[in-house]
Design an enzyme around this catalytic site. Sequence first.
Site, short mmCIF file in Angstrom:
data_model
loop_
_atom_site.label_atom_id
_atom_site.label_comp_id
_atom_site.label_asym_id
_atom_site.label_seq_id
_atom_site.Cartn_x
_atom_site.Cartn_y
_atom_site.Cartn_z
N GLU A 40 70.58 59.52 8.54
CA GLU A 40 71.77 60.33 8.84
C GLU A 40 72.65 60.50 7.60
O GLU A 40 72.61 59.69 6.68
CB GLU A 40 72.60 59.64 9.94
N ARG B 192 77.85 50.35 3.04
CA ARG B 192 78.27 51.75 2.95
C ARG B 192 79.09 51.98 1.68
O ARG B 192 79.11 53.08 1.13
CB ARG B 192 79.13 52.12 4.15
N1 5AD Z 1 76.85 48.74 16.61
C1 5AD Z 1 77.12 49.61 17.59
N2 5AD Z 1 77.95 50.65 17.45
C2 5AD Z 1 78.56 50.78 16.26
N3 5AD Z 1 79.45 51.69 15.82
C3 5AD Z 1 79.74 51.41 14.55
N4 5AD Z 1 79.07 50.32 14.14
C4 5AD Z 1 78.33 49.91 15.20
C5 5AD Z 1 77.43 48.84 15.40
N5 5AD Z 1 77.16 47.97 14.43
C6 5AD Z 1 79.96 52.79 16.62
C7 5AD Z 1 81.42 52.66 16.98
C8 5AD Z 1 81.78 54.10 17.19
C9 5AD Z 1 80.86 54.88 16.33
C10 5AD Z 1 81.50 55.65 15.23
O1 5AD Z 1 79.92 53.96 15.84
O2 5AD Z 1 81.59 51.91 18.15
O3 5AD Z 1 81.45 54.46 18.49
#
Ligand code: 5AD
Length: 534
Positions: free
Chosen positions: A187, A116
């Site tokens: 997204e 990112r």
């Molecule tokens: N896998 C699952 N959920 C994720 N989030 C961020 N990275 C991951 C990942 N690799 C989720 C966080 C939060 C949201 C902003 O994105 O748990 O719920």
Amino acid sequence: MRLPAAAYRKGLTEVSEVVNKKWSRRRFLAARPAVLATWQTGGQVENLDEALSYQRGIPEHKRFHLALRAADTGGRTLIQPRAGVGLVKDQIELLRTLETEGQADLLPTTIDSYTRLNRYSDAQTGIEESAHSGQSLLNGFPAVNHGLHACRLVTEAAGRPIEVRHGTPDARLLAEITLAGGFTAFEGGGISYNLPYAKNVPLERSLLDWQYVDRLVGLYAEEGVEINREPFGPLTGTMVPPCISNAVAIIEALLAAEQGVRSITVGYGQCGNLYQDVAAVYSLRRLCREYLDRFGHDAVHLSTAFHQWMGGFPQDEAQAFGVISWGTVAAAFSGATKIISKSPQEAMGIPTAHANVQGLRATRQVLSMFKEQQGLSCTEVSREDEIISAETTQLLEAALRLGEGDPVQGTVRAFQAGALDVPFAPSRAARGAIIPIRDLHGAVRILEFGDLALDGELRAFHRDLLEQRARAEERAVSFQMVTDDIYAVSKGRLVGKPRAGTRVRPAVGGTGGISDAERGSAAAGTTAAYRVRP
Ligand code: 5AD
């Protein structure tokens, strides 16, 4: 990412001419080699025709935009989780589990934080260490480093449409590689993936870089390959007033459409009050359609995303299921095209596959029970819809006025002037002067407006509601209420309540002043909390 002030200003002058105009194909192709040169895997996607013919071969049931269209036509709400791990084989296994055990309608691939931030060397180290230790040491899938072939392995392994989900101010190379790699939705946006995620990236810079992404998607569309684009609705995820997130989503939809994007999903993050949440999605869908049509984009297919609670979660998994289910109720009533689901392990960080599946199954249960009863019409929803629509319109019209009709210039100037603002954003490109708070019924209102472009009548509406809460709680409207609200859900309720023994008579006529120190600590607290779990 920490630019000194001089570099920040230089960044501004380099891109200050960014306007809302579709890039010519020539301009896009001229910019492309420098983008592909930013990491060695860029060379794998040089041949756009090959990428297009690969995309044309993807079966219909795996095309994101078709799934969204079908859901909207059939009045169904789809479910999509978030998920990303560091290694290809693990990502494949994870997606298969979410598809088979979780019955997810739509799949994600969440990108890691190094990617990112365009820190591909660090991502490489993360991949190597993950391979060595046998567990993912990255918080997402580093798609750029893995490259074209690996992305195709991932997208081919799943039987559902897959979206790239991330949080990247400059996502140009990521878009090139993942779209060529078979993902069918992407997204983000120049505002929504800058202000909540970065500190020193000028808005002009991210808007320009996202024009590149949208133009790439537009170019695919011209060649008959439709890719869905989804502005990130929830922004900082913490008590963002619906008019703010809706205005940003609508602007990003207009910007994407100008570059030729034909399938757009605008998102909204649950605030917690059922009436306000349902009304926010109604208003978002209606106003976004109106603005797209006004700018000549009537061919764009529009859909909506509802994000289950994006703020702090309770640690207790049973309580977390309660939060997940309440979000599902609001999403179902709102008729959103899809729900972005959470897991019962949200408070702990990135969920295991099993916890992610549990979140999906809880969501499915509630959603199925609502199948026959979607839509909610009552005085409360109509009133909220009216308010949100009036506010959003004022914000959008102010931005357009400042940009003399151009929504890109208008966005830049509106954020500079504070006419548009995002609460708790770490970015220097937003004033961060507005402070949200809940009213007596838990709807998110605004305590401090800064220079937000809302008129006196709307401001008075908010103030009256806050005084009503102050009377009921027998305490002055104060920054303490904001802090109580921010942590309320994780502690088991929606509206923050005074601790025992702290009740005082409300100050006469007073919403009370907020000191800079208080403002600073709230912003630091929430954004930090938000950013450790990107
Ligand atoms: N896998 C699952 N959920 C994720 N989030 C961020 N990275 C991951 C990942 N690799 C989720 C966080 C939060 C949201 C902003 O994105 O748990 O719920």
